[in-house]
Design an enzyme around this catalytic site. Structure first.
Site, mmCIF file in Angstrom:
data_model
loop_
_atom_site.group_PDB
_atom_site.id
_atom_site.type_symbol
_atom_site.label_atom_id
_atom_site.label_comp_id
_atom_site.label_asym_id
_atom_site.label_seq_id
_atom_site.Cartn_x
_atom_site.Cartn_y
_atom_site.Cartn_z
ATOM 1 N N ASN A 110 18.288 58.726 -82.783
ATOM 2 C CA ASN A 110 19.300 59.716 -82.392
ATOM 3 C C ASN A 110 18.665 60.788 -81.508
ATOM 4 O OD1 ASN A 110 18.003 60.498 -84.827
ATOM 5 N ND2 ASN A 110 19.690 61.830 -85.417
ATOM 6 N N GLU A 120 22.182 54.097 -82.845
ATOM 7 C CA GLU A 120 22.754 52.790 -82.499
ATOM 8 C C GLU A 120 23.096 52.726 -81.014
ATOM 9 O OE1 GLU A 120 23.537 54.779 -84.996
ATOM 10 O OE2 GLU A 120 24.407 53.709 -86.699
HETATM 11 N N1 THU Z 1 23.476 59.408 -86.784
HETATM 12 C C1 THU Z 1 23.015 58.268 -86.197
HETATM 13 O O1 THU Z 1 22.217 58.321 -85.264
HETATM 14 N N2 THU Z 1 23.452 57.081 -86.665
HETATM 15 C C2 THU Z 1 24.266 56.931 -87.741
HETATM 16 O O2 THU Z 1 24.552 55.794 -88.126
HETATM 17 C C3 THU Z 1 24.781 58.098 -88.443
HETATM 18 C C4 THU Z 1 24.453 59.422 -87.849
HETATM 19 C C5 THU Z 1 22.964 60.698 -86.300
HETATM 20 C C6 THU Z 1 23.907 61.548 -85.518
HETATM 21 C C7 THU Z 1 23.288 62.923 -85.718
HETATM 22 O O3 THU Z 1 22.243 63.105 -84.784
HETATM 23 C C8 THU Z 1 22.706 62.859 -87.095
HETATM 24 O O4 THU Z 1 22.575 61.490 -87.407
HETATM 25 C C9 THU Z 1 23.544 63.548 -88.139
HETATM 26 O O5 THU Z 1 24.838 63.110 -88.116
#
Ligand code: THU
Length: 135
Positions: free
Chosen positions: A48, A61
Site C-alpha cells: 500500500n 492489491e
Molecule cells: N489496505 C490494503 O492495501 N489492502 C487491503 O486489502 C486492505 C487495506 C490498505 C489501505 C490503507 O493504506 C491501509 O491498508 C488501511 O486501510
C-alpha cells in the site's frame, strides 16, 4: 489452477511479505503486502502507498495488479494479501480490481502479518455478480 501446492502459497507469501516491508503507510500505520500469480506463473508484488491527501492512497492489491499488467500479464489465478492480525480481506474496490483481471477460478488468500491465520476464498464468493463488460 485452483489447487496450488503449499510451496506456491509460500512463494506468494514471501513475495507479499517482502513487499509489505516497503509499505508507505504513515497515516494508517497499517502495512499491507500483496502478491499475484499470472498466467505465465510469474509472481508480482505490491504494497500500500498512502498519501497525505488520504483518498489518493493505493492498496497493495492495486499495486501488485499494476505490476502484473505493465509486465504483460493478462490474468491472475491466485492473489495473496498479508497484513493485520488475522482479519484482513481485500476492500470492495480491490475486489472489483481483482475481478477485472482474474481468471474464473481465482483464489484469494489472506494472511496475518506474522504469517499465521491463513484464510482462503474463491474470488467469485468475495464479489458475486461483479460489474463487467464481458471481456
Ligand atoms: N489496505 C490494503 O492495501 N489492502 C487491503 O486489502 C486492505 C487495506 C490498505 C489501505 C490503507 O493504506 C491501509 O491498508 C488501511 O486501510
Amino acid at each position: 489452477m485452483t489447487d496450488p501446492s503449499p510451496s506456491l502459497i509460500d512463494r506468494l507469501q514471501a513475495a507479499a511479505s517482502a513487499a509489505r516491508e516497503q509499505a508507505h503507510a504513515p497515516y494508517s500505520k497499517f502495512k499491507v503486502g500483496a502478491a499475484v500469480l499470472d498466467e505465465q506463473s510469474r509472481i508480482f508484488a505490491g504494497c500500500n502507498v498512502e498519501n497525505a491527501a488520504y483518498p489518493l492512497g493505493t492498496c497493495a492489491e492495486a499495486v501488485a495488479l499494476g505490476a502484473m499488467v505493465v509486465s504483460g500479464g493478462k490474468t491472475c489465478s491466485h492473489v495473496l494479501v498479508i497484513g493485520g492480525d488475522g482479519d484482513l480481506s481485500p476492500c470492495g474496490g480491490c475486489r472489483q480490481r481483482i475481478a477485472e483481471l482474474c481468471g474464473p477460478d481465482c483464489i484469494v488468500y489472506a494472511v496475518a502479518a506474522d504469517g499465521t491465520a491463513l484464510k482462503e476464498w474463491k474470488m467469485a464468493d468475495l464479489l458475486p455478480n461483479a460489474f463487467s463488460f464481458d471481456r
